[in-house]
Write a protein that holds these residues in place. Structure first.
Motif: not given
Length: 316
Positions: A310-316
């Motif tokens: 999973p990736r954070p919503a505001k990942a770069l």
């Protein structure tokens, strides 16, 4: 050339197999103290060694766990209540063990007690979340070992339960941190005690179905960590990230090995073999995936962990 090499490799493993089959004599006179016997590896090991004829001293956290274990074993097995996070409880257990082993000393100490909750991304957690796990998995193990070492040094050996998570850190929180600590403590202890003929072995299991890997508890831990996280952190990661993490945790149960004897057989070998190994890696996931991964370059390990995660919503 390859034929000669294959013969040499085969001869090496044949000799190792023959050497490791040699069993310590007079097992029925030997005492083994095991922590965390309420369930999981500790519970099965206590029953397994009892059937083998050893004198098992089983430490349980609860009276209910102790009663259930006594019902399943012979009169040789004895139980004691132990909270490894409390020094006074460890000291009382040491005196209890000392009364039973007398001058014979303690043949085996198995540091098995452990927990995994709360595990979550590090910045969701508080210092106390880390302390809770470290107190059981690492500092409790250190306390038990140091207090019982005078009894073990007479004749015995130490078996510490680590994890593949002590080789590869797959998630945040205190669990992986504690298992890296178990590895470091065990290595230094092994070298120090080798002067006295005391052997120290480490068990590094893959993923097995125990209370430590119970999806409901891990999922609840994620929710607890999320609820205590700051609004800024929640905004950075997003609700979808939490949902995907919980989904991954629930799917983990299907991949966990249910044959706990793979681990307890390694523990038994470490206690009963004349020539125990330094490290045991029960589980094919440990042997074929996690341990090889730990030797790879860091950037490859990162790619393998990031893939499908999973990736954070505001990942770069």
């Amino acid at each position: 050339m390859w034929v000669y090499l294959a013969v040499l490799v085969g001869l090496y493993y044949l000799l190792r197999w023959q050497r490791e089959r040699q069993v310590v004599s007079h097992l029925r006179d030997k005492y083994v103290f095991i922590t965390g016997c309420d369930s999981g590896f500790g519970n099965l090991l206590a029953r397994q060694l009892d059937l083998r004829g050893l004198r098992v001293l089983a430490a349980c956290l609860t009276e209910q766990g102790a009663q259930q274990l006594r019902k399943q074993t012979s009169d040789r097995l004895e139980t004691v209540l132990l909270d490894v996070t409390k020094t006074e409880s460890v000291a009382a257990a040491k005196e209890w063990v000392k009364e039973r082993v007398g001058d014979r000393g303690l043949w085996g100490l198995v540091n098995n007690a452990g927990i995994s909750v709360i595990s979550a991304p590090n910045e969701w957690l508080t210092k106390q979340d880390f302390v809770k796990i470290l107190d059981v998995n690492l500092l409790g193990m250190v306390d038990v070992t140091l207090q019982l070492l005078p009894l073990v040094r007479k004749t015995g050996r130490v078996v510490n339960v680590s994890s593949v998570m002590g080789r590869v850190s797959l998630f945040g929180g205190g669990y992986c941190l504690s298992k890296y600590g178990v590895e470091a403590f065990s290595d230094s202890l092994r070298r120090e005690l080798s002067y006295f003929g005391v052997k120290v072995a480490m068990i590094e299991p893959g993923f097995f179905k125990t209370n430590v890997t119970k999806p409901e508890a891990i999922s609840q831990g994620y929710k607890t960590a999320w609820n205590q996280a700051s609004p800024e952190i929640k905004d950075l990661y997003g609700d979808t990230f939490l949902a995907l993490c919980e989904k991954a945790v629930c799917s983990m149960e299907t991949s966990c090995n249910q044959d706990l004897s793979l681990v307890t057989d390694c523990m038994e070998h470490a206690l009963t073999s004349c020539h125990p190994r330094t490290r045991y890696s029960p589980g094919w996931d440990a042997k074929l995936f996690y341990l090889p991964m730990s030797y790879l370059p860091t950037f490859l390990v990162d790619l393998m962990i990031y893939y499908g995660a999973p990736r954070p919503a505001k990942a770069l």
